[in-house]
Design a protein around this motif. Structure first.
Motif, PDB file in Angstrom:
ATOM      1  N   THR A   1      49.793  25.785  65.879  1.00  0.00           N
ATOM      2  CA  THR A   1      51.111  25.894  65.919  1.00  0.00           C
ATOM      3  C   THR A   1      51.485  27.276  65.428  1.00  0.00           C
ATOM      4  OG1 THR A   1      51.559  23.695  66.227  1.00  0.00           O
ATOM      5  CG2 THR A   1      53.368  25.236  65.597  1.00  0.00           C
ATOM      6  N   VAL A   2      51.125  27.342  63.881  1.00  0.00           N
ATOM      7  CA  VAL A   2      51.318  28.609  63.046  1.00  0.00           C
ATOM      8  C   VAL A   2      50.670  29.783  63.647  1.00  0.00           C
ATOM      9  CG1 VAL A   2      50.893  29.322  60.628  1.00  0.00           C
ATOM     10  CG2 VAL A   2      51.399  27.039  61.155  1.00  0.00           C
ATOM     11  N   ALA A   3      49.631  29.653  64.202  1.00  0.00           N
ATOM     12  CA  ALA A   3      48.684  30.831  64.679  1.00  0.00           C
ATOM     13  C   ALA A   3      49.563  31.583  65.846  1.00  0.00           C
ATOM     14  CB  ALA A   3      47.423  30.546  65.267  1.00  0.00           C
ATOM     15  N   VAL A   4      50.322  30.824  66.726  1.00  0.00           N
ATOM     16  CA  VAL A   4      51.150  31.246  67.900  1.00  0.00           C
ATOM     17  C   VAL A   4      52.258  31.709  67.239  1.00  0.00           C
ATOM     18  CG1 VAL A   4      52.570  30.508  69.893  1.00  0.00           C
ATOM     19  CG2 VAL A   4      50.062  29.570  69.377  1.00  0.00           C
ATOM     20  N   PHE A   5      53.005  31.035  66.228  1.00  0.00           N
ATOM     21  CA  PHE A   5      54.378  31.553  65.763  1.00  0.00           C
ATOM     22  C   PHE A   5      54.127  33.088  65.099  1.00  0.00           C
ATOM     23  CE2 PHE A   5      56.182  27.149  65.307  1.00  0.00           C
ATOM     24  CZ  PHE A   5      57.279  27.786  66.010  1.00  0.00           C
ATOM     25  N   THR A   6      52.888  32.946  64.486  1.00  0.00           N
ATOM     26  CA  THR A   6      52.443  34.180  63.770  1.00  0.00           C
ATOM     27  C   THR A   6      52.365  35.367  64.783  1.00  0.00           C
ATOM     28  OG1 THR A   6      51.741  32.918  62.024  1.00  0.00           O
ATOM     29  CG2 THR A   6      51.046  35.123  61.863  1.00  0.00           C
TER      30      THR A   6
ATOM     31  N   ILE B   1      55.484  25.363  57.144  1.00  0.00           N
ATOM     32  CA  ILE B   1      54.871  24.124  58.272  1.00  0.00           C
ATOM     33  C   ILE B   1      53.732  23.610  57.623  1.00  0.00           C
ATOM     34  CG2 ILE B   1      54.159  24.105  60.668  1.00  0.00           C
ATOM     35  CD1 ILE B   1      55.751  26.244  61.435  1.00  0.00           C
ATOM     36  N   LEU B   2      52.860  24.225  57.094  1.00  0.00           N
ATOM     37  CA  LEU B   2      51.354  23.838  56.784  1.00  0.00           C
ATOM     38  C   LEU B   2      51.750  22.773  55.754  1.00  0.00           C
ATOM     39  CD1 LEU B   2      48.992  26.912  57.138  1.00  0.00           C
ATOM     40  CD2 LEU B   2      49.132  24.809  58.519  1.00  0.00           C
TER      41      LEU B   2
ATOM     42  N   SER C   1      45.570  40.145  60.435  1.00  0.00           N
ATOM     43  CA  SER C   1      46.770  39.358  59.746  1.00  0.00           C
ATOM     44  C   SER C   1      46.757  38.003  59.974  1.00  0.00           C
ATOM     45  CB  SER C   1      48.094  40.246  60.528  1.00  0.00           C
ATOM     46  OG  SER C   1      48.033  41.478  60.407  1.00  0.00           O
ATOM     47  N   LEU C   2      46.489  37.777  61.326  1.00  0.00           N
ATOM     48  CA  LEU C   2      46.546  36.302  61.535  1.00  0.00           C
ATOM     49  C   LEU C   2      45.625  35.673  60.826  1.00  0.00           C
ATOM     50  CD1 LEU C   2      47.721  34.199  63.576  1.00  0.00           C
ATOM     51  CD2 LEU C   2      45.635  34.816  64.956  1.00  0.00           C
ATOM     52  N   ALA C   3      44.420  36.122  60.528  1.00  0.00           N
ATOM     53  CA  ALA C   3      43.201  35.494  59.734  1.00  0.00           C
ATOM     54  C   ALA C   3      43.833  35.370  58.303  1.00  0.00           C
ATOM     55  CB  ALA C   3      41.832  36.212  59.932  1.00  0.00           C
ATOM     56  N   ALA C   4      44.478  36.478  57.609  1.00  0.00           N
ATOM     57  CA  ALA C   4      44.634  36.468  56.395  1.00  0.00           C
ATOM     58  C   ALA C   4      45.853  35.477  56.036  1.00  0.00           C
ATOM     59  CB  ALA C   4      45.419  37.808  55.917  1.00  0.00           C
ATOM     60  N   VAL C   5      46.948  35.230  57.152  1.00  0.00           N
ATOM     61  CA  VAL C   5      47.940  34.397  56.980  1.00  0.00           C
ATOM     62  C   VAL C   5      47.505  32.882  57.153  1.00  0.00           C
ATOM     63  CG1 VAL C   5      50.170  33.697  58.375  1.00  0.00           C
ATOM     64  CG2 VAL C   5      49.730  35.936  58.086  1.00  0.00           C
ATOM     65  N   LEU C   6      46.672  32.755  58.122  1.00  0.00           N
ATOM     66  CA  LEU C   6      46.060  31.217  58.063  1.00  0.00           C
ATOM     67  C   LEU C   6      45.511  30.809  56.881  1.00  0.00           C
ATOM     68  CD1 LEU C   6      44.948  31.057  61.818  1.00  0.00           C
ATOM     69  CD2 LEU C   6      46.980  30.155  60.820  1.00  0.00           C
TER      70      LEU C   6
END
Lengths: 285, 306
Positions: free
Chosen positions: A207-212, A167-168, A91-96
């Motif tokens: 930052t986004v990775a941690v939030f996600t 954010i991005l 999920s994290l990879a897909a979100v990023l």
């Protein structure tokens, strides 16, 4: 010492303030840590010692690993752990990936409906995805995806996207345009330019990775609703069910709590500086 | 080659994956769930359109309405405890952490934020153990102040369970307002504060006269985030009190009511359409809170800035 050097002649009032400030912070730090420490130290004790001397560290007489033995024989935590890793990682990879692509488009190109699309993608920041659970469950049943890790991955990707895009996009707008124009003159394709920009927003990606990641790893709701089968349990759901079953076996409860907490605490302590810096940066934006 | 500018396919390629996944698994289910709340189970596993009848049932039928109003009331109390305890405590800790005289700031920040990164499930069980009369930790703690006689089975009494769980939730989440306030306080230019100091204002006056008004936008954000989070809460109550949100529904909030209704439990069949209706009510409450924030709070701030 520097405080005194900077503010000379402040006298007793100043020192009283210093002491009071640190006393409050220390007291609250104790409140924050006490429950966690209490669980960890008691997980290494015999049942008698858990109740007889809960505040003492385990010693040769009270040391016992019986709780851990129960946990390892009573539940497949290795499997649950792997499930959590797969779900969170994919999920994290897909979100990023998806969010950085969309953010790049929103930040870089002028097209009709740009602002509107940005707003549309931001709605999910404020409206929790949980409210759509009834339909998500019906959809997953129709797609035959219940009790698969895919159902969780799809939902968590959708859940993580709005804040990530928001954010991005803000960060990508700050990348100077000259850089991209120079690359274009050199004949770089638009896809090449996206890959050129990514490393420049690496702090924002962190930052986004941690939030996600944290809400996905810690979630109970969707594993409970969509994937509660033995093969697809995540660590949190596994712990929830195990704790419910062994509720009167204090050794096992304390041991499983410790096992579920310690990996997160270790990771947190290693990455806390980046995490907190990321959170505070995100807040300033 | 065509003279016209080619269609910008790359923009579509960049936007498509995020837009499709987000639309399919977030926006569509939210809208579909609202649509589904206007249906009721008919014969042969079909669903028939009933308009707003489910909403009427939920708000006035004696089998449903008492649960709904109880959950809403409890949820507002849950929210009130967060606003009155969590956010002021977060502000206090942030003010102390941003002070010039504080040492070991990074260490304090790390420790104070620790509970926030742990799963609610683990937090719920840890506090269940600590508050358990069998272990007696809460009694020992009160004993430190000579108040042992005040000890109660905090999670077992209708009068104390909800407030106790609200405070456990505060204990876990206080790190979020703390960091948001801290970021805002650190962002205030030093000159402003120095100027006030030179004018002879003490720390208390400087805080309420200068620093607090400057972080008002963050106060609003913290408020609305607390609201959305609280009206979406579920895990803590489910973990500590099970889906029945005992004792005698004293800790039932909208999240647990929603779960029980659409998912069912031992003595209650799953009812997806009424579940969707409860989600619809939650949606309206959260939307009202967010809109109130966007219009009332932000507009007022803008007027002050002008």
């Amino acid at each position: 010492m520097t405080a005194r050097a900077r503010l000379p002649g402040k006298g007793w009032g100043h020192w009283a303030q210093v002491v009071a400030t640190h006393a409050v912070l220390l007291a609250y730090a104790a409140v924050a840590l006490f429950p966690v420490v209490l669980v960890v130290i008691n997980s290494f004790k015999s049942r008698r010692a858990i109740f007889g001397s809960p505040y003492d560290l385990p010693n040769a007489e009270t040391f016992s690993l019986v709780g851990y033995q129960t946990v390892f024989s009573g539940a497949r935590f290795d499997l649950y752990f792997l499930n959590s890793l797969i779900v969170t990682g994919v999920s994290l990879a897909a979100v990023l990936l998806f969010a950085s692509m969309a953010a790049h488009a929103l930040a870089e190109y002028r097209f009709r409906g740009n602002a509107l699309l940005g707003l549309y993608l931001a709605v999910g920041i404020m409206i929790p995805i949980r409210l759509g659970t009834v339909s998500i469950l019906r959809m997953m049943v129709a797609l035959g995806l219940t009790d698969t890790l895919w159902s969780l991955i799809l939902v968590y990707t959708a859940q993580g996207l709005p804040l990530a895009v928001f954010i991005l996009t803000a960060f990508m707008r700050q990348v100077p345009g000259d850089l991209k124009d120079a690359a274009r003159i050199d004949g770089a394709s638009e896809y090449r330019i996206y890959r050129l920009i990514l490393p420049l927003v690496r702090p924002a990606l962190g930052t986004v990775a941690v939030f996600t990641m944290i809400p996905i790893w810690n979630d109970l709701w969707f594993p409970l609703v969509l994937a509660s089968g033995e093969r697809t349990k995540t660590v949190i759901l596994g712990a929830q069910i195990f704790l419910g079953q062994y509720v009167n076996d204090w050794n096992a409860v304390l041991a499983s709590l410790t096992l579920a907490m310690v990996p997160i605490i270790v990771l947190y302590v290693i990455f806390s500086r980046q995490l907190i810096r990321g959170l505070t940066q995100g807040a300033v934006k | 080659m065509n003279k016209r500018k080619p269609f910008p396919w790359h923009v579509v390629v960049f936007l498509a994956p995020a837009t499709i996944v987000y639309t399919a698994f977030m926006i569509f289910p939210l809208l579909d769930s609202l649509r589904f709340s206007t249906f009721a189970p008919g014969p042969d596993r079909t669903f028939t359109f009933v308009g707003l009848a489910n909403y009427q049932r939920l708000t006035s039928d004696p089998n449903w309405a008492p649960f709904l109003w109880n959950a809403i009331k409890n949820n507002f109390l849950f929210f009130a405890v967060h606003m009155l305890v969590q956010n002021p405590l977060g502000l206090l800790l942030a003010a102390l952490l941003s002070s010039q005289i504080t040492r070991f700031k990074a260490l304090f920040r790390t420790v104070l934020f620790l509970p926030t990164v742990l799963s609610v499930v683990l937090i719920g069980f840890i506090w269940r153990l600590i508050l358990s009369p069998i272990w007696g930790i809460s009694g020992d703690f009160l004993g430190l102040f000579g108040l042992e006689h005040l000890n109660r089975p905090w999670l077992g009494l209708e009068s104390t369970a909800l407030v106790t769980l609200s405070l456990v939730s505060v204990w876990q989440w206080v790190g979020i307002p703390m960091l948001l306030f801290l970021a805002a306080l650190v962002g205030i230019p030093d000159e402003l504060i120095e100027a006030a100091r030179v004018d002879g204002a003490n720390a208390w006056r400087v805080f309420w006269g200068i620093r607090f008004p400057l972080i008002l936008p963050t106060v609003g954000i913290v408020g609305v985030l607390t609201f959305v989070g609280n009206f979406n809460a579920f895990d803590l109550i489910y973990t500590t009190q099970r889906a029945t949100a005992g004792p005698n529904y004293a800790t039932d909030i909208l999240g647990t009511f929603f779960f029980r209704t659409f998912f069912g439990m031992q003595l209650q069949a799953a009812n997806p359409t009424m579940g969707a209706t409860i989600a619809g009510i939650m949606f309206l409450i959260i939307l009202a809170g967010v809109l109130l924030y966007l219009f009332a709070y932000q507009m007022r701030l803008q007027r002050i800035e002008l």
